[in-house]
Design an enzyme around this catalytic site. Structure first.
Site, PDB file in Angstrom:
ATOM      1  N   SER A 137       0.856  -1.246  -0.026  1.00 50.73           N
ATOM      2  CA  SER A 137       0.031  -0.084  -0.198  1.00 50.73           C
ATOM      3  C   SER A 137       0.892   1.501   0.148  1.00 50.73           C
ATOM      4  O   SER A 137       2.026   1.335   0.598  1.00 50.73           O
ATOM      5  CB  SER A 137      -0.944   0.033   1.222  1.00 50.73           C
ATOM      6  OG  SER A 137      -1.702   1.342   1.274  1.00 50.73           O
ATOM      7  N   TYR A 151      -1.788  -0.225  10.089  1.00 56.55           N
ATOM      8  CA  TYR A 151      -1.975  -0.723   9.123  1.00 56.55           C
ATOM      9  C   TYR A 151      -0.765  -0.375   7.939  1.00 56.55           C
ATOM     10  O   TYR A 151      -0.025  -1.269   7.386  1.00 56.55           O
ATOM     11  CB  TYR A 151      -3.456  -0.348   8.340  1.00 56.55           C
ATOM     12  CG  TYR A 151      -3.576  -0.859   6.904  1.00 56.55           C
ATOM     13  CD1 TYR A 151      -3.926  -2.212   6.761  1.00 56.55           C
ATOM     14  CD2 TYR A 151      -3.229   0.042   5.846  1.00 56.55           C
ATOM     15  CE1 TYR A 151      -3.953  -2.370   5.408  1.00 56.55           C
ATOM     16  CE2 TYR A 151      -3.410  -0.308   4.520  1.00 56.55           C
ATOM     17  CZ  TYR A 151      -4.035  -1.676   4.354  1.00 56.55           C
ATOM     18  OH  TYR A 151      -4.059  -2.220   3.091  1.00 56.55           O
TER      19      TYR A 151
END
Length: 242
Positions: A137, A151
């Site tokens: 990501s 995250y």
């Protein structure tokens, strides 16, 4: 030889889009999924309609026995030539100080431990010419402040895993790369409590819009394919400029 690719988290979003794209280029697909049997069956039906072989295997990637069972099932399609480490979760978006331990553990276990377990199985079974693609990501370098720092930290670990594994497996002819999506229109935003996040975030994305799962799938397919034969240890951003 027909390529055989394992895709985790393949019943929806980026995983399903990747499965469809790879099937259209002739890959047999072993689709790992956690609980949505109907969605997985729908994707498999679509894949088989292209003429390839496809199976759906329920597998919680946090469980090494279930991961092994997924790869055992995949070998029935032929020698495994590809892995897309895609199964992932997030948690409720919010300040770091309000992060719950249970959410932290879930994010680490699914997004990092699961990736490692799957990569281990792949590395044991793959031979020269195979490839692994980890879904990372852009949060890995942006940090996710005010949203999901935990995250982002796990996705930074995914990048480190990609680089280290690429170097370790290169002598065996196995390539390892990552794709780092930005804000993509998938169901993961609903799970984080903000289903409209892609549209609300459009103004801060340099290209002015969220991405689509197919756009990420295209990058994954390239990294798995022969045109990327000299590419390993790369982290390819598909983030609209983020």
């Amino acid at each position: 030889m027909t390529p055989v690719t394992v895709i985790t988290g393949g019943s929806r979003g980026i995983g399903a889009a990747t499965a469809r794209r790879l099937a259209h280029t002739g890959h047999h697909i072993a689709l790992g999924y956690r609980r949505d049997h109907a969605a997985a069956d729908t994707v498999v039906t679509e894949l088989r309609a292209t003429g390839v072989r496809a199976i759906a295997v329920p597998a919680d990637t946090r469980d090494p026995d279930q991961v092994a069972a997924l790869f055992d099932a995949a070998t029935e399609l032929g020698p495994i030539s590809g892995l897309v480490n895609n199964a992932g979760i997030t948690s409720q978006i919010g300040p770091f100080t309000e992060l719950r331990l249970a959410d932290l553990r879930d994010v680490v276990d699914v997004n990092l431990v699961g990736y490692i377990l799957c990569a281990q199985q792949a590395a044991h079974r793959m031979t020269d010419g195979a490839a692994i693609v980890n879904i990372s990501s852009v949060a890995a370098t942006l940090g996710g402040p005010g949203e999901y720092i935990h995250y982002a930290a796990v996705k930074a670990a995914t990048d480190a895993l990609t680089i280290g594994l690429a170097k370790e497996l290169a002598p065996h002819g196995i390539r390892v790369n990552a794709v780092a999506p930005g804000i993509i229109r998938t169901e993961i935003h609903a799970l984080s409590g903000q289903p409209d996040r892609p549209e609300r975030a459009a103004s801060r994305i340099p290209l002015g819009r969220p991405g689509e799962p197919d756009e990420v799938a295209a990058a994954v397919a390239w990294l798995l394919g022969p045109d990327a034969s000299y590419t390993t240890g790369a982290i390819l951003r598909v983030g609209g400029g983020l």
